[in-house]
Design an enzyme around this catalytic site. Structure first.
Site, mmCIF file in Angstrom:
data_model
loop_
_atom_site.group_PDB
_atom_site.id
_atom_site.type_symbol
_atom_site.label_atom_id
_atom_site.label_comp_id
_atom_site.label_asym_id
_atom_site.label_seq_id
_atom_site.Cartn_x
_atom_site.Cartn_y
_atom_site.Cartn_z
ATOM 1 N N ASN A 32 0.263 -1.016 5.224
ATOM 2 C CA ASN A 32 1.157 -0.246 6.087
ATOM 3 C C ASN A 32 0.504 -0.291 7.467
ATOM 4 O OD1 ASN A 32 2.463 2.615 4.176
ATOM 5 N ND2 ASN A 32 1.994 0.591 3.452
ATOM 6 N N ASN A 68 -7.102 6.126 -1.707
ATOM 7 C CA ASN A 68 -5.978 5.234 -1.414
ATOM 8 C C ASN A 68 -6.142 4.086 -2.398
ATOM 9 O OD1 ASN A 68 -4.120 3.418 -0.363
ATOM 10 N ND2 ASN A 68 -4.601 3.912 1.783
ATOM 11 N N CYS A 79 -4.774 -3.091 2.849
ATOM 12 C CA CYS A 79 -4.512 -2.937 4.266
ATOM 13 C C CYS A 79 -5.692 -3.261 5.197
ATOM 14 C CB CYS A 79 -3.976 -1.549 4.551
ATOM 15 S SG CYS A 79 -3.052 -1.522 6.090
ATOM 16 N N GLU A 111 -6.304 8.632 7.826
ATOM 17 C CA GLU A 111 -6.812 8.156 6.536
ATOM 18 C C GLU A 111 -8.219 8.670 6.257
ATOM 19 O OE1 GLU A 111 -4.897 3.780 6.755
ATOM 20 O OE2 GLU A 111 -5.808 4.303 4.851
ATOM 21 N N GLU A 117 0.852 -1.193 0.000
ATOM 22 C CA GLU A 117 0.000 0.000 0.000
ATOM 23 C C GLU A 117 0.889 1.244 0.000
ATOM 24 O OE1 GLU A 117 -1.744 0.597 3.889
ATOM 25 O OE2 GLU A 117 -3.361 1.855 3.092
HETATM 26 N N1 ING Z 1 -3.385 0.368 8.725
HETATM 27 C C1 ING Z 1 -3.819 -0.445 9.789
HETATM 28 C C2 ING Z 1 -4.411 -1.780 9.342
HETATM 29 O O1 ING Z 1 -5.613 -1.969 9.242
HETATM 30 C C3 ING Z 1 -5.016 -0.698 11.880
HETATM 31 C C4 ING Z 1 -4.721 0.245 10.746
HETATM 32 C C5 ING Z 1 -3.995 -1.387 12.532
HETATM 33 C C6 ING Z 1 -6.315 -0.915 12.222
HETATM 34 C C7 ING Z 1 -4.299 -2.275 13.564
HETATM 35 C C8 ING Z 1 -6.644 -1.801 13.264
HETATM 36 C C9 ING Z 1 -5.617 -2.493 13.938
HETATM 37 O O2 ING Z 1 -3.588 -2.680 9.162
HETATM 38 C C10 ING Z 1 -3.985 0.737 7.558
HETATM 39 N N2 ING Z 1 -3.253 1.516 6.732
HETATM 40 O O3 ING Z 1 -5.116 0.415 7.261
#
Ligand code: ING
Length: 308
Positions: A193, A106, A168, A142, A46
């Site tokens: 990411n 995105n 992601c 985001e 991503e």
């Molecule tokens: N990053 C993370 C993901 O879904 C996240 C945000 C991390 C949400 C951990 C919930 C738990 O992997 C992106 N860019 O979506």
């Protein structure tokens, strides 16, 4: 019978100060390594061209737009498309898309082995928040910088394989995989990411994050009898750690290859897409087994409603 050697090209950290040209050079280096090992397709993360900029609060939209691409390919990425065509390698990679109408997505694109774009996906599930959040150890904006994707979940027959894309956070939602599973998908590519720590719960560490990433990717693959390739942008970007853990998963949910570092790292697997057929014609023969008359809540209700 379709077989394809697929490469996952995990990228290490991209610092705010790194140019797109420097990143594209790293991507081309990984592509050349992959081609030398027989890869016919390569999957990048991503937002592969820049640092994960949603961690930064930027009130000035002129500054925000410097992280976006107005066309694809463009001056910075044309060398990547040219090299892909020369090597005969299909690819997917993510980037921040600014449309001529001024909309921000995105986005991920898919090419064939001639370097032609055959598909585009815009991230549907946007995590984080849209205003500066003083309670967080770092920002995850985001919802501020991107609109939810407006293209839905589609698939394309590319190089003889039914392929789809997600990005992601999409990998954490079973609807993502099932929407493509219901279109016969055989390969889903998912760049990510993922911060190594929770900005709201510092107790949640790296192990749990890596476990949840594996769990999401493996269950999506198994429950839809499809290959899934999950590829990280990893490492520490301007002091902010991102998880690695890139994996290639087969239609039974087994991990065929796993990245061991948080750097630029190639993982490869020889994927036999006939292996999708058994699951799709037995345990996950959707036409024979699903009971959609009982699934109405999934599309008629957004949040949970508790009335017991
Ligand atoms: N990053 C993370 C993901 O879904 C996240 C945000 C991390 C949400 C951990 C919930 C738990 O992997 C992106 N860019 O979506």
């Amino acid at each position: 019978m379709t077989r394809m050697i697929i490469a996952g090209a995990q990228l290490g950290a991209i610092q705010k100060a790194d140019s797109r040209q420097a990143v594209v050079a790293r991507m081309i280096d990984l592509m050349e390594q992959a081609a030398a090992r027989g890869a016919e397709m390569i999957v990048y993360p991503e937002l592969a061209l820049t640092t994960f900029f949603p961690r930064w609060y930027m009130p000035d939209w002129n500054e925000v737009d410097t992280w976006f691409e107005r066309e694809m390919p463009n001056g910075a990425t044309q060398p990547l498309f040219d090299r892909a065509r020369e090597l005969g390698v299909a690819m997917t990679f993510g980037y921040a898309e600014l449309t001529p109408e001024g909309r921000h997505f995105n986005t991920s694109i898919l090419t064939n082995r001639k370097g032609e774009i055959v598909g585009k996906y815009r991230k549907v599930h946007l995590p984080g928040h849209d205003e500066y959040d003083t309670t967080r150890a770092f920002q995850h904006l985001e919802k501020r910088y991107f609109e939810p994707g407006d293209l839905g979940f589609n698939v394309w027959r590319n190089e003889g394989v039914i392929m789809g894309m997600a990005i992601c956070n999409d990998r954490r939602w079973p609807e993502t995989y099932r929407c493509m599973g219901l279109q016969g998908v055989e390969l889903i590519t998912i760049g990510y990411n993922t911060p190594a720590v929770n900005s709201q719960m510092s107790a949640e560490g790296l192990e749990k994050r890596l476990f949840h990433s594996d769990l999401s990717l493996q269950s999506g693959a198994y429950q839809n009898a499809t290959y899934v390739v999950g590829v990280a942008k990893a490492g520490v970007e301007d002091g902010h750690p991102l998880i690695g853990g890139s994996i290639i998963v087969d239609p039974d949910g087994f991990v065929l290859a796993r990245a061991e570092t948080e750097e630029d790292e190639l993982i490869l697997a020889d994927c036999d897409f006939d292996k999708c057929a058994f699951g799709k014609s037995t345990i996950f023969d959707f036409a024979r087994h699903r009971r959609i008359e009982h699934y109405g809540r999934i599309t008629s209700q957004t949040g949970a409603i508790i009335d017991v």
